[in-house]
Motif scaffolding. Structure first.
Motif, PDB file in Angstrom:
ATOM      1  N   LYS A   1       0.827  -1.206   0.000  1.00 28.54           N
ATOM      2  CA  LYS A   1       0.000   0.000   0.000  1.00 28.54           C
ATOM      3  C   LYS A   1       0.864   1.260   0.000  1.00 28.54           C
ATOM      4  CE  LYS A   1      -4.034  -2.050   2.286  1.00 28.54           C
ATOM      5  NZ  LYS A   1      -4.860  -2.090   3.527  1.00 28.54           N
ATOM      6  N   VAL A   2       1.935   1.243   0.785  1.00 29.15           N
ATOM      7  CA  VAL A   2       2.835   2.401   0.834  1.00 29.15           C
ATOM      8  C   VAL A   2       3.498   2.601  -0.521  1.00 29.15           C
ATOM      9  CG1 VAL A   2       4.925   3.354   1.870  1.00 29.15           C
ATOM     10  CG2 VAL A   2       3.246   2.206   3.314  1.00 29.15           C
ATOM     11  N   ARG A   3       3.966   1.535  -1.124  1.00 24.16           N
ATOM     12  CA  ARG A   3       4.628   1.653  -2.424  1.00 24.16           C
ATOM     13  C   ARG A   3       3.677   2.208  -3.488  1.00 24.16           C
ATOM     14  NH1 ARG A   3       7.630  -3.736  -3.999  1.00 24.16           N
ATOM     15  NH2 ARG A   3       8.593  -2.331  -5.523  1.00 24.16           N
ATOM     16  N   LYS A   4       2.439   1.761  -3.454  1.00 27.00           N
ATOM     17  CA  LYS A   4       1.454   2.276  -4.407  1.00 27.00           C
ATOM     18  C   LYS A   4       1.134   3.739  -4.115  1.00 27.00           C
ATOM     19  CE  LYS A   4      -0.643  -2.223  -5.342  1.00 27.00           C
ATOM     20  NZ  LYS A   4      -1.806  -3.111  -5.099  1.00 27.00           N
ATOM     21  N   ALA A   5       0.979   4.080  -2.844  1.00 28.43           N
ATOM     22  CA  ALA A   5       0.666   5.462  -2.473  1.00 28.43           C
ATOM     23  C   ALA A   5       1.786   6.415  -2.859  1.00 28.43           C
ATOM     24  CB  ALA A   5       0.394   5.550  -0.971  1.00 28.43           C
ATOM     25  N   GLU A   6       3.030   5.929  -2.830  1.00 28.06           N
ATOM     26  CA  GLU A   6       4.187   6.753  -3.175  1.00 28.06           C
ATOM     27  C   GLU A   6       4.523   6.686  -4.661  1.00 28.06           C
ATOM     28  OE1 GLU A   6       5.921   8.783  -1.165  1.00 28.06           O
ATOM     29  OE2 GLU A   6       4.630   8.327   0.545  1.00 28.06           O
ATOM     30  N   GLY A   7       3.722   5.938  -5.416  1.00 29.35           N
ATOM     31  CA  GLY A   7       3.995   5.790  -6.837  1.00 29.35           C
ATOM     32  C   GLY A   7       5.278   5.028  -7.115  1.00 29.35           C
ATOM     33  N   ALA A   8       5.635   4.112  -6.200  1.00 30.83           N
ATOM     34  CA  ALA A   8       6.919   3.417  -6.301  1.00 30.83           C
ATOM     35  C   ALA A   8       6.746   1.915  -6.490  1.00 30.83           C
ATOM     36  CB  ALA A   8       7.737   3.676  -5.036  1.00 30.83           C
ATOM     37  N   GLU A   9       5.563   1.475  -6.880  1.00 32.25           N
ATOM     38  CA  GLU A   9       5.336   0.034  -6.977  1.00 32.25           C
ATOM     39  C   GLU A   9       6.168  -0.636  -8.075  1.00 32.25           C
ATOM     40  OE1 GLU A   9       1.579   1.838  -8.977  1.00 32.25           O
ATOM     41  OE2 GLU A   9       3.141   2.430  -7.555  1.00 32.25           O
ATOM     42  N   ASN A  10       6.629   0.137  -9.065  1.00 33.10           N
ATOM     43  CA  ASN A  10       7.443  -0.429 -10.144  1.00 33.10           C
ATOM     44  C   ASN A  10       8.932  -0.111  -9.997  1.00 33.10           C
ATOM     45  OD1 ASN A  10       5.191  -1.552 -11.536  1.00 33.10           O
ATOM     46  ND2 ASN A  10       4.694   0.485 -12.295  1.00 33.10           N
ATOM     47  N   LYS A  11       9.274   0.573  -8.919  1.00 27.74           N
ATOM     48  CA  LYS A  11      10.668   0.900  -8.654  1.00 27.74           C
ATOM     49  C   LYS A  11      11.413  -0.342  -8.158  1.00 27.74           C
ATOM     50  CE  LYS A  11      13.151   3.243  -4.890  1.00 27.74           C
ATOM     51  NZ  LYS A  11      12.963   4.076  -3.677  1.00 27.74           N
ATOM     52  N   PRO A  12      12.651  -0.588  -8.621  1.00 19.04           N
ATOM     53  CA  PRO A  12      13.422  -1.716  -8.071  1.00 19.04           C
ATOM     54  C   PRO A  12      13.495  -1.615  -6.552  1.00 19.04           C
ATOM     55  CG  PRO A  12      14.537  -0.779  -9.974  1.00 19.04           C
ATOM     56  CD  PRO A  12      13.405   0.156  -9.653  1.00 19.04           C
TER      57      PRO A  12
END
Length: 255
Positions: A216-227
């Motif tokens: 959820k945090v990664r999606k909220a930060e727009g980082a879900e596709n970041k290595p």
């Protein structure tokens, strides 16, 4: 999936030989703990083992920088990292210098695993205000990132201030930073300021919840596709089906 040997609370006399054996056996990484001292009296509650900390009293801990330096000189492929270095207890320029040196010595086989100690004494006895530990941690990470980019870097924060400096040598690749902790703040810090997250252990159902929150945090930060590296401790790692389950959750490394 990569596999990490967690040396835990084992005999420090055998650490170097075990690192060599782990490399020969095909482990990808090796992680060790960090403890500066054992406070005789504390009001802090140990977050694991239902709060009982007595088993730690007579455990010998090597300084992670010294231990990793000894191990990288007798290995060639395995990576090393502290799990976790109590970062707010240390000055970030010194930490940057130490891990830059380790990375150069090891041909980029070092990661920096960081966290905040559960003991108030770890911070207080080293002059760090417990109530500001999160802000201190964030500034430490910003300083380390800045000085290891190469070139001149200065900093004007609330807790650290210094003029432009240049560190030499710096490693040929950025040092991956893994942030440990189970709190919401730790998960956000891992996503915003780190290259990965480290699990501290616990029941599988707790891990499922942590991975859900991390997603959820990664999606909220727009980082879900970041290595992003995710290092976990799980009994699922002891079976092929279990490893597949962890892979499906995005886990990259099992300890």
């Amino acid at each position: 999936m990569r596999f990490v040997l967690g040396y835990g609370l084992n005999d420090i006399a055998h650490m170097v030989q075990v690192a060599q054996a782990a490399e020969a056996a095909g482990f990808d990484s090796f992680t060790i703990g960090d403890s500066l001292f054992y406070p005789k009296h504390t009001d802090s509650v140990y977050p694991y083992r239902e709060g009982d900390r007595s088993f730690l009293e007579n455990i010998a801990f090597l300084d992670p920088v010294a231990a990793i330096a000894a191990m990288v000189t007798v290995t060639r492929t395995i990576r090393f990292y502290p799990g976790v270095l109590k970062l707010p207890c240390r000055h970030p320029i010194l930490t940057a210098k130490q891990f830059s040196s380790l990375a150069v010595m090891s041909d980029n086989r070092v990661l920096l695993g960081v966290g905040i100690s559960p003991w108030k004494e770890d911070l207080a006895y080293l002059g760090v205000d417990w109530d500001h530990r999160g802000k201190v941690m964030d500034e430490c990470l910003a300083v380390i990132r800045g000085v290891l980019k190469g070139g001149y870097f200065g900093f004007d924060g609330e807790f650290y201030k210094f003029g432009e400096i240049k560190m030499n040598p710096i490693p040929s690749k950025p040092i991956p930073i893994l942030v440990g902790g189970h709190s919401d703040a730790a998960l956000r810090r891992a996503v915003r300021r780190g290259d990965g997250w480290m699990h501290g252990g616990g029941p599988n159902e707790d891990l499922d919840d942590l991975l859900d929150r991390l997603d959820k945090v990664r999606k909220a930060e727009g980082a879900e596709n970041k290595p992003f590296e995710i290092h976990v401790i799980s009994l699922d790692a002891y079976s092929v089906d279990g490893v597949k389950k962890l892979e499906d959750r995005g886990v990259t490394d099992v300890i």
